[in-house]
Design an enzyme around this catalytic site. Structure first.
Site, short mmCIF file in Angstrom:
data_model
loop_
_atom_site.label_atom_id
_atom_site.label_comp_id
_atom_site.label_asym_id
_atom_site.label_seq_id
_atom_site.Cartn_x
_atom_site.Cartn_y
_atom_site.Cartn_z
N GLU A 91 11.18 -5.10 6.57
CA GLU A 91 9.97 -5.82 7.03
C GLU A 91 10.47 -6.11 8.43
O GLU A 91 11.30 -6.92 8.74
CB GLU A 91 9.49 -6.80 6.37
N GLN A 116 3.76 -13.21 0.39
CA GLN A 116 4.07 -13.81 -1.11
C GLN A 116 3.21 -14.65 -1.67
O GLN A 116 3.13 -14.57 -2.79
CB GLN A 116 5.62 -14.11 -1.03
N ASN A 295 16.99 -10.14 -4.39
CA ASN A 295 17.24 -8.47 -4.68
C ASN A 295 18.70 -8.24 -4.22
O ASN A 295 19.38 -9.31 -3.42
CB ASN A 295 16.25 -7.50 -4.37
N ASP A 443 7.88 -10.30 -5.78
CA ASP A 443 7.04 -11.51 -6.18
C ASP A 443 6.66 -11.83 -7.65
O ASP A 443 6.53 -12.85 -8.03
CB ASP A 443 5.79 -11.64 -5.12
#
Length: 457
Positions: A91, A116, A295, A443
């Protein structure tokens, strides 16, 4: 000796337990990023035409290394290729008006809740029925319309008094903050690239979320807002830069002090943070958090700024992420920051490293994996009972292979083992072969696990 765990049975039992407990959570505070997602499903021919038109050579430069932000159309298209080539999400902020106009004209296939906070507000409040208080930097009419019915609240001032109202009752007229999401499926081909798995690239056309704009209600009355919650989930720090991070990080630190003084457990939902200075500042903030979720790309980026470049490389060099390298990274992070819970999610499996011990940690991970599978399969979860549908999704082979490695290395029993003073919890996830969308799955995983773990304890 390796014993086979009956994961299907554990999944079902975990779902039963969480269904009975999750609505006991009395309130979750969610800050800071909410926006509108404009999703475009990429088509090979269209993308190749666009690349040829602006100059293939220039575009390919950015497919090797992402720019810090997007100022030109070749940077936008090259960044999309960067994600496709690796099957990794990224992003970036789009600073140029020309590129924003280009994305608007390129169009979208659907509009959805984004950010989020927005995604978690709709899930926790709209689906699970838990009261949430959400920070929304700009509440335009379109933004407000994307919130589901349910106990979802935004604070507002009325005659000097703080009131909580549903976003759709809010006075309108603020700006639209749009994030353009370019989604691609597994094996998507463009030029001579092929996506190893489905993912997306996000270009943010938004002047509020990227600078962590905080509304005055949240600056003046944060303690009053916080007192109406039992848990807090913080996100949206990732777009900050070396130039603009000072003031927002200071405010987040003040908010965390209030949450800690009130005994409210705060979870940081990490997202890839391109600026290394900001990344290091976020690592320093972790000691004020109870929990963090990330992650493999995010974990690698964190251990890299902590001085472990070689470990960072090992974490992301294999697919699925090498569990031994991941656990080494988690252990470094928990020991050096003092955070009490880390939830790691990647394709095929989840891990938790926690100070707290017990099966409730595993059950929360299992519930979150069902929520993720349901969302991937349906595109959206509309009600809590939908999550039962996730039980029908098969467990991925990758996760079961990882289980064998971890059973041997850490003597896991039904997914639970220990490492030094911490509980190590593992689950193989259910894998949807052709997901409707990947947006918001991280999320969904992290908020479902954090909140359900609290409800079970």
């Amino acid at each position: 000796m390796i014993t086979m765990t009956n994961w299907e049975s554990l999944y079902e039992k975990a779902l039963d337990k969480v269904e009975a407990s999750i609505r006991k959570v009395r309130g979750v505070l969610l800050a800071y990023n909410t926006n509108i997602d404009a999703i475009k499903y990429l088509k090979r021919e269209d993308l190749e035409k666009r690349i040829e038109k602006v100059g293939k050579e220039e575009v390919l430069r950015y497919s090797e290394e992402l720019p810090k932000e997007i100022e030109t159309i070749p940077q936008l298209l090259g960044s999309i290729l960067w994600s496709i080539k690796r099957g990794k999400a990224a992003e970036l902020l789009v600073v140029s008006r020309e590129v924003r106009e280009y994305m608007r004209k390129w169009g979208w296939d659907e509009l959805r809740m984004g950010g989020q906070v927005g995604i978690m507000a709709n899930l926790l409040g709209g689906v699970y029925g838990i009261p949430v208080i959400a920070h929304v930097p700009q509440l335009s009419e379109l933004q407000a319309s994307l919130f589901l019915d349910g106990p979802i609240y935004v604070p507002t001032f009325e005659r000097g008094e703080l009131r909580l109202i549903h976003p759709r009752e809010f006075r309108k007229g603020e700006e639209d903050c749009i994030h353009y999401i370019y989604e691609f499926p597994r094996n998507f081909k463009v030029l001579d690239f092929e996506a190893p798995r489905e993912n997306r690239f996000i270009g943010a056309a938004d002047d509020y979320n990227p600078i962590l704009y905080v509304r005055e209600e949240w600056i003046e009355r944060f303690e009053e807002i916080a007192k109406r919650s039992e848990l807090a989930i913080i996100s949206g720090l990732h777009p900050l830069t070396q130039e603009n991070h000072g003031k927002p990080i200071k405010l987040v630190r003040e908010h965390l002090k209030i949450l800690n003084d009130l005994g409210i457990r705060a979870h940081l939902e990490f997202a890839f943070t391109p600026d290394e200075v900001v990344r290091l500042e976020i690592v320093k903030l972790l000691k004020h958090f109870y929990s963090v979720g990330l992650n493999e790309v995010e974990l690698a980026s964190v251990v890299s700024v902590m001085g472990e470049k070689e470990l960072a490389e090992r974490i992301i060099s294999k697919d699925p992420a090498d569990p031994i390298a991941v656990i080494e990274g988690l252990l470094k992070l928990i020991k050096e920051t003092g955070v009490k819970r880390i939830h790691f999610h990647t394709y095929g499996y989840y891990l938790a490293l926690t100070r707290e011990k017990g099966e409730h940690v595993r059950d929360a991970l299992l519930f979150s994996a069902l929520a993720a599978a349901t969302k991937a399969m349906k595109g959206n979860i509309e009600k809590l009972s939908d999550i039962r549908e996730g039980l029908a999704v098969p467990i991925g082979e990758q996760g079961l292979e990882v289980e064998k490695i971890l059973e041997k290395e850490f003597s896991l029993r039904d997914g639970i083992g220990s490492i030094e003073d911490y509980q190590l919890t593992f689950i193989p996830t259910k894998v949807v072969k052709k997901p409707k969308s990947t947006v918001g799955i991280g999320d969904t995983i992290s908020s479902s696990a954090f909140v359900s773990e609290f409800s079970l304890h």
